[in-house]
Write an enzyme that holds these catalytic residues in place. Structure first.
Site, PDB file in Angstrom:
ATOM      1  N   SER A   1       0.837  -1.016   0.095  1.00  0.00           N
ATOM      2  CA  SER A   1      -0.034   0.155  -0.067  1.00  0.00           C
ATOM      3  C   SER A   1       0.851   1.346   0.039  1.00  0.00           C
ATOM      4  O   SER A   1       2.187   1.058  -0.023  1.00  0.00           O
ATOM      5  CB  SER A   1      -0.718  -0.242   1.196  1.00  0.00           C
ATOM      6  OG  SER A   1       0.099   0.288   2.198  1.00  0.00           O
ATOM      7  N   LYS A   2       0.259   2.362  -0.186  1.00  0.00           N
ATOM      8  CA  LYS A   2       0.892   3.495  -0.109  1.00  0.00           C
ATOM      9  C   LYS A   2       2.099   3.740   1.216  1.00  0.00           C
ATOM     10  O   LYS A   2       3.168   4.330   1.252  1.00  0.00           O
ATOM     11  CB  LYS A   2      -0.178   4.821  -0.171  1.00  0.00           C
ATOM     12  CG  LYS A   2       0.605   6.096  -0.653  1.00  0.00           C
ATOM     13  CD  LYS A   2      -0.298   6.994  -0.469  1.00  0.00           C
ATOM     14  CE  LYS A   2      -1.042   7.271   0.656  1.00  0.00           C
ATOM     15  NZ  LYS A   2      -1.956   8.456   0.730  1.00  0.00           N
ATOM     16  N   GLN A   3       1.122   3.100   2.405  1.00  0.00           N
ATOM     17  CA  GLN A   3       1.646   3.130   3.592  1.00  0.00           C
ATOM     18  C   GLN A   3       3.041   2.255   3.646  1.00  0.00           C
ATOM     19  O   GLN A   3       4.060   2.788   4.366  1.00  0.00           O
ATOM     20  CB  GLN A   3       0.863   2.893   4.788  1.00  0.00           C
ATOM     21  CG  GLN A   3      -0.093   3.730   5.032  1.00  0.00           C
ATOM     22  CD  GLN A   3      -1.195   3.661   4.113  1.00  0.00           C
ATOM     23  OE1 GLN A   3      -1.636   3.065   3.298  1.00  0.00           O
ATOM     24  NE2 GLN A   3      -2.055   5.087   3.917  1.00  0.00           N
TER      25      GLN A   3
END
Ligand code: GLU
Length: 306
Positions: free
Chosen positions: A237-239
């Site tokens: 994910s972006k995280q």
């Protein structure tokens, strides 16, 4: 004679660019729709401007196009559909399924237990806000008992909404619509019959089934595909800093996504058109692993998860 029609969709949030994880979800939902003779819709879930990345929505569309995805009809943008969500909320309020809540995050944290997805709302405003306090958010009143999702890939998934989630938010205190309401309103309004998406959303499905039931709408079928994780087991994910994929390298990345989904194309499928032809002829949900799919460093082009 009525012919059963399959209508699937892909519903990215423009909170980041497409990465290997979202690509494999798009590939799985697309192939399942096309192999069932169905339609495949595209919906941009742009309801949370503070979390959005400028330009991401347009980039996602360009990238999907470069990969050769063909969607049916116009792209739907949630940010243009506030009236539909408002109508649904009014219906839920009128039928007693939704109630106003004045609690702040801090108050909830002080009074609540942690559940499956954050705090379990302790029900403070269930029978009205305390005197002198006004509602800031709207919540769905969940019913006791077990909710069962019959997932086409993951099998039966059981969840006790009242115990593990609690009454959940439909309209946030900051004025933004909650995903749980918007996704149901849109899937129902767009006539989506079959939802194929990432298994990280399985925890949300009982909430969505509760919204369908409260609105008196028939629920779609669900199929939750395995999510891709990095070596540490964290969802891409972006995280977790998953690198964006690029249309410039589409054939190699499509091959990698198909392989992860249990459909390794033969070496002679070289270009995008051949890969799609092969995939459309070969796709079978039975070959998709349950996952999660753990990526090794360098195992996907463009994915350097060092
Ligand atoms: N917009 C959601 C996401 O990007 C997906 C919603 C769904 O498929 O139900 O995670």
């Amino acid at each position: 004679m009525s012919i059963a029609t399959y209508r699937g969709r892909f519903a990215p949030s423009p909170t980041g660019l497409l990465h290997a994880g979202s690509l494999s979800t798009a590939v799985g939902s697309y192939l399942e729709a096309r192999c069932r003779g169905g339609q495949w819709l595209l919906r941009m879930e742009d309801l949370d401007p503070p979390r959005e990345v400028p330009g991401a929505a347009a980039d996602i569309l360009r990238t999907l196009e470069a990969f050769g995805f063909e969607w049916d009809g116009e792209v739907v943008y949630q940010s243009r559909r506030h009236d539909l969500y408002g109508d649904a909320l009014r219906q839920l309020i009128a039928s007693g399924h939704a109630y106003a809540c004045c609690c702040t995050r801090k108050e909830i944290a002080a009074a609540a237990q942690r559940g499956l997805d954050g705090y379990v709302y302790p029900g403070t405003c269930r029978n009205g806000c305390p005197d002198g306090r006004a509602g800031r958010a709207w919540r769905l009143r969940v019913t006791p008992g077990e909710s069962v999702v019959r997932d086409r890939l993951q099998g039966e998934h059981r969840q006790n909404l009242a115990r593990d989630i609690g009454d959940f938010v439909l309209l946030r205190a900051d004025g933004f619509w909650a995903y749980q309401l918007a996704v149901v309103v849109d899937d129902a309004e767009q006539g989506v019959t079959d939802i194929v998406r990432g298994a990280d959303l399985l925890v949300s499905t009982p909430r969505q089934l509760a919204v369908y039931a409260a609105l008196g709408l028939p629920a779609p079928t669900y199929c939750h595909l395995p999510v891709l994780t990095n070596e540490a087991g964290e969802k891409l994910s972006k995280q977790t800093l998953a690198p964006a994929i690029s249309g410039a390298d589409a054939a190699r990345q499509l091959r990698a996504a198909l392989t992860l989904l249990g459909h390794a194309p033969p070496a002679e499928c070289g270009d995008l058109a051949e890969l799609w032809r092969w995939a459309l002829a070969s796709w079978s949900l039975a070959s998709v692993p349950l996952g999660p799919l753990r990526l090794r460093v360098g195992s996907l082009p463009g994915v350097g998860l060092a």
